[in-house]
Design a protein around this motif. Structure first.
Motif, PDB file in Angstrom:
ATOM      1  N   SER A 182       0.851  -1.186   0.000  1.00  0.00           N
ATOM      2  CA  SER A 182       0.000   0.000   0.000  1.00  0.00           C
ATOM      3  C   SER A 182       0.889   1.239   0.000  1.00  0.00           C
ATOM      4  O   SER A 182       2.081   1.168   0.316  1.00  0.00           O
ATOM      5  CB  SER A 182      -0.928   0.010   1.222  1.00  0.00           C
ATOM      6  N   SER A 183       0.305   2.367  -0.322  1.00  0.00           N
ATOM      7  CA  SER A 183       1.084   3.608  -0.368  1.00  0.00           C
ATOM      8  C   SER A 183       1.599   3.997   1.019  1.00  0.00           C
ATOM      9  O   SER A 183       2.583   4.734   1.138  1.00  0.00           O
ATOM     10  CB  SER A 183       0.240   4.746  -0.945  1.00  0.00           C
ATOM     11  N   HIS A 184       0.969   3.465   2.063  1.00  0.00           N
ATOM     12  CA  HIS A 184       1.348   3.835   3.429  1.00  0.00           C
ATOM     13  C   HIS A 184       2.719   3.291   3.828  1.00  0.00           C
ATOM     14  O   HIS A 184       3.321   3.774   4.791  1.00  0.00           O
ATOM     15  CB  HIS A 184       0.278   3.336   4.411  1.00  0.00           C
ATOM     16  N   GLU A 185       3.194   2.271   3.126  1.00  0.00           N
ATOM     17  CA  GLU A 185       4.491   1.682   3.464  1.00  0.00           C
ATOM     18  C   GLU A 185       5.631   2.149   2.556  1.00  0.00           C
ATOM     19  O   GLU A 185       6.785   1.803   2.784  1.00  0.00           O
ATOM     20  CB  GLU A 185       4.422   0.149   3.390  1.00  0.00           C
ATOM     21  N   VAL A 186       5.317   2.918   1.535  1.00  0.00           N
ATOM     22  CA  VAL A 186       6.299   3.226   0.495  1.00  0.00           C
ATOM     23  C   VAL A 186       7.492   4.020   1.015  1.00  0.00           C
ATOM     24  O   VAL A 186       8.645   3.715   0.692  1.00  0.00           O
ATOM     25  CB  VAL A 186       5.627   3.950  -0.685  1.00  0.00           C
ATOM     26  N   LYS A 187       7.252   5.022   1.821  1.00  0.00           N
ATOM     27  CA  LYS A 187       8.360   5.861   2.287  1.00  0.00           C
ATOM     28  C   LYS A 187       9.375   5.070   3.093  1.00  0.00           C
ATOM     29  O   LYS A 187      10.590   5.213   2.905  1.00  0.00           O
ATOM     30  CB  LYS A 187       7.812   7.043   3.087  1.00  0.00           C
ATOM     31  N   ARG A 232      -6.514  -0.513   3.078  1.00  0.00           N
ATOM     32  CA  ARG A 232      -5.434   0.469   3.097  1.00  0.00           C
ATOM     33  C   ARG A 232      -5.404   1.172   1.753  1.00  0.00           C
ATOM     34  O   ARG A 232      -4.721   0.765   0.832  1.00  0.00           O
ATOM     35  CB  ARG A 232      -4.106  -0.217   3.424  1.00  0.00           C
ATOM     36  N   VAL A 233      -6.189   2.236   1.635  1.00  0.00           N
ATOM     37  CA  VAL A 233      -6.373   2.912   0.360  1.00  0.00           C
ATOM     38  C   VAL A 233      -5.676   4.272   0.361  1.00  0.00           C
ATOM     39  O   VAL A 233      -5.258   4.775   1.388  1.00  0.00           O
ATOM     40  CB  VAL A 233      -7.876   3.092   0.035  1.00  0.00           C
ATOM     41  N   ALA A 234      -5.570   4.846  -0.841  1.00  0.00           N
ATOM     42  CA  ALA A 234      -4.989   6.177  -0.994  1.00  0.00           C
ATOM     43  C   ALA A 234      -5.505   6.786  -2.286  1.00  0.00           C
ATOM     44  O   ALA A 234      -5.961   6.074  -3.180  1.00  0.00           O
ATOM     45  CB  ALA A 234      -3.466   6.110  -1.016  1.00  0.00           C
TER      46      ALA A 234
END
Length: 238
Positions: free
Chosen positions: A161-166, A195-197
């Motif tokens: 998900s985008s929440h883990e990218v950083k 877990r959306v973005a």
């Protein structure tokens, strides 16, 4: 990959697929063929989409013993897809075997498909992960752990998900691909994703590629919806 918007072709047959694709006229798409479509239509659907000059992410999420995954990837490599995937939970040896199969099956003079590993599905919450998978780590720690193993195996990137990218880019570098489903415009329903973005949030997080399905394929005007997602993903303000 050059930060594509990948459209998930979540259709049950090729007639529905080409009714959808034909709405895009000369637009060259990057599309995802998943299990539903591939198992109904077989490998021929890949060639028919390629004949229209679209790029393909073949999303079969292979997860089996290393020898089986090696043989499967060797066969899939012959289809000429641009991107394929495995489950990181299959382990380092399995992921290494997947790459070996892709290398063995890729035609001479051609570039093997990129291979990414699924970490935790975007439909999985941290509570579900702990109660159903018996993983005591946080969801972010689990995704990072799977990603580290994938990179050690030589895998090109992960689905997350985008929440883990950083945090992934911090530990693994920005060249490590991060492909993110669960993308929604603010006007779209979340549905079965947890877990959306938005495309804007994914871009700001540094995501390599986003995957959009029903927000485009089930829209009243798929082409207009595709353009709205694309503009948001590319940071175009109108």
């Amino acid at each position: 990959m050059n930060h594509p918007l990948i459209v998930a072709l979540d259709f049950s047959n090729k007639n529905e697929v080409f009714q959808f694709i034909d709405q895009f006229q000369d637009e060259r798409l990057f599309v995802k063929v998943g299990m539903e479509l591939f198992y109904q239509e077989g490998p021929q659907i890949i060639q028919e989409i390629k004949d229209k000059e679209h790029q393909i992410f073949l999303d079969l999420k292979l997860h089996d013993i290393p020898n089986t995954v090696y043989s499967a990837m060797k066969g899939l490599a012959k289809l000429g897809c641009d991107l394929v995937n495995v489950h990181a939970a299959g382990g380092k040896d399995m992921m290494m075997a997947a790459l070996e199969g892709l290398e063995a099956g890729t035609k001479a003079g051609e570039v093997r498909p990129s291979c990414i590993a699924v970490t935790q599905l975007t439909s999985t919450s941290e509570q579900q992960m702990r109660s159903e998978q018996l993983i005591e780590a946080t969801l972010q720690e689990s995704v990072l752990h799977y990603s580290l193993i994938a990179q050690e195996a030589g895998i090109d990137g992960v689905v997350c998900s985008s929440h883990e990218v950083k945090i992934l880019h911090h530990h693994l570098g920005k060249e490590f691909l991060t492909v993110t489903p669960g993308i929604r415009l603010n006007s779209d329903l979340v549905q079965d994703q947890k877990r959306v973005a938005t495309p804007d949030e994914a871009r700001e997080a540094g995501v390599s590629a986003i995957v959009v399905g029903r927000g485009i394929t089930k829209a009243e005007d798929p082409y207009a919806s595709y353009q709205a997602y694309k503009q948001a993903w590319e940071g175009v303000r109108i």
